[in-house]
Enzyme design. Structure first.
Site, PDB file in Angstrom:
ATOM      1  N   LYS A 112       0.830  -1.211   0.000  1.00 17.55           N
ATOM      2  CA  LYS A 112       0.000   0.000   0.000  1.00 17.55           C
ATOM      3  C   LYS A 112       0.863   1.259   0.000  1.00 17.55           C
ATOM      4  CE  LYS A 112      -4.628  -1.138   1.231  1.00 17.55           C
ATOM      5  NZ  LYS A 112      -4.809  -2.158   2.270  1.00 17.55           N
ATOM      6  N   LYS A 216      -7.208 -12.971  -8.511  1.00 18.17           N
ATOM      7  CA  LYS A 216      -8.399 -13.208  -7.705  1.00 18.17           C
ATOM      8  C   LYS A 216      -9.395 -12.062  -7.837  1.00 18.17           C
ATOM      9  CE  LYS A 216      -7.304 -11.009  -3.370  1.00 18.17           C
ATOM     10  NZ  LYS A 216      -7.545 -11.020  -1.945  1.00 18.17           N
ATOM     11  N   LYS A 219     -12.051  -5.967  -5.080  1.00 19.64           N
ATOM     12  CA  LYS A 219     -12.689  -4.675  -5.328  1.00 19.64           C
ATOM     13  C   LYS A 219     -11.816  -3.764  -6.177  1.00 19.64           C
ATOM     14  CE  LYS A 219     -14.577  -5.077  -1.009  1.00 19.64           C
ATOM     15  NZ  LYS A 219     -14.718  -4.707   0.388  1.00 19.64           N
TER      16      LYS A 219
END
Ligand code: TRP
Length: 352
Positions: A112, A216, A219
């Site tokens: 992140k 996968k 969102k």
């Protein structure tokens, strides 16, 4: 006494099939056999600065989606993380025992931080560290993101949970939780926190693929089927899913995009149906249009009833409020008991 199971989902958007097969359906199966707590992690969502109005709406949506998927507020405790302020206090106390280094080495943080600072994929750990502590940039990585694992550990430890059903991407956070529990127990010479484990039903963890032929369902990948998708939207998404140009000769192994669709079929269709398309791929008679039509049909059988219930429940403000209040009360009572023990152990007690 029943073992305690706890899990949460971050309040960052509607729930998708990945959440459903990876987490929700497990929760539903566990709620009878365990002392179960399921919550909506709205404080964790703050680490990526959602729009406040959107966050507020998401919390309510996810609560409705939990209920629609079959979590029963009479059997399980469903609550909102921020309704339990004891979590925030224990987070502060626990941080006194957490190292900055171990947090900075967490994969989710590095990932992140790299994205937020716009650092190249192949940057070394040293480069990332330099960017984070350097003063030559006006971008910053917030401290909440760094201490995300502390907050998650506290969610778990404050309820003294034994089992935490989560996906593979959360394994490292769970490992840190165990480490923090051990460290706290041994530092103060107590046996306060149990060390929690992940939980799967016998088989391996399910990995739900997306529709874009790659990784996968997620969102942020934009490859999701949402529980709330209406029939038309869902069919359109499935019909547009990435495949290949068709098997060139008999007996070839499935290509990645087709394997992804077969995996989705394994989760939603009858075994004969899956076998039929496997055979059709093997003998080159496969027609992706038919396969996708079938897949959409079988997914809809699962999601449409849930969608109907979501729409109903979402409109029932009174019911949602009742569930949230009931859950908050139960979760707080337990959290307050643990927090009182921790304060006592650490010496934060009143002298008057
Ligand atoms: N980090 C989890 C996720 O992103 C959400 C979460 C927060 C959680 N606190 C938790 C999961 C405690 C299990 C237990 O999916």
């Amino acid at each position: 006494m029943k073992e305690v199971v706890l899990s949460g989902i971050r309040a960052t958007g509607n729930l998708h099939l990945g959440n459903y097969f990876g987490a929700l359906s497990k929760f539903v199966r566990m709620q009878d056999d365990y002392d179960s707590l399921f919550f909506i992690a709205d404080l964790h969502a703050l680490t990526t600065h959602p729009d406040p109005k959107t966050l507020h709406g998401n919390v309510k949506n996810i609560m409705a989606e939990y209920l629609a998927a079959g979590i029963d507020p009479e059997r399980a405790t469903i609550f909102v993380q921020s309704d339990v302020p004891e979590v925030s206090e224990l987070y502060l106390l626990m941080n006194m025992h957490v190292g900055i280094g171990e947090l900075m080495r967490t994969a989710s943080f590095k990932d992140k931080a790299r994205k937020q600072l716009g650092i190249r994929n192949d940057a070394t750990e040293g480069d990332i560290e330099q960017e984070i502590i350097g003063t030559n940039s006006n971008k910053r990585v917030n401290a909440g993101l760094l201490t995300y694992p502390t907050l998650m550990a506290v969610d778990i430890l404050i309820q003294k949970a034994n089992k935490v059903p989560v996906g593979k991407d959360q394994e490292q956070h769970l490992e840190l939780t165990r480490r923090f529990a051990r460290r706290f127990n041994s530092f103060y010479g107590v046996e306060l926190f149990p060390e929690p484990e992940n939980f799967n039903f016998g088989d391996h963890a399910v990995k739900v693929p997306g529709l874009d032929g790659s990784g996968k369902m997620g969102k942020s990948e934009g490859n999701c089927i949402y529980l709330i998708d209406d029939e038309k939207t869902l069919r359109k998404k499935v019909m547009r899913a990435v495949t290949d140009e068709g098997p060139k000769e008999p007996g070839l192994p499935l290509s990645q995009p087709v394997e992804n669709l077969i995996t989705l079929m394994e989760l939603t269709s009858a075994p004969e149906v899956v076998q039929h398309y496997r055979d059709a791929y093997a003998d080159c008679s496969i027609r992706y249009g038919d396969m996708k039509k079938q897949l959409a049909e079988d997914i809809l059988k699962i999601t449409l009833p849930i969608r109907e219930r979501i729409l109903d429940i979402r409109n029932d403000d009174e019911y949602l409020a009742r569930v949230a209040r009931m859950g908050a009360e139960k979760a707080r009572e337990r959290a307050a008991a643990t927090l009182a023990q921790v304060r006592e152990i650490m010496g934060i007690t009143k002298f008057y």
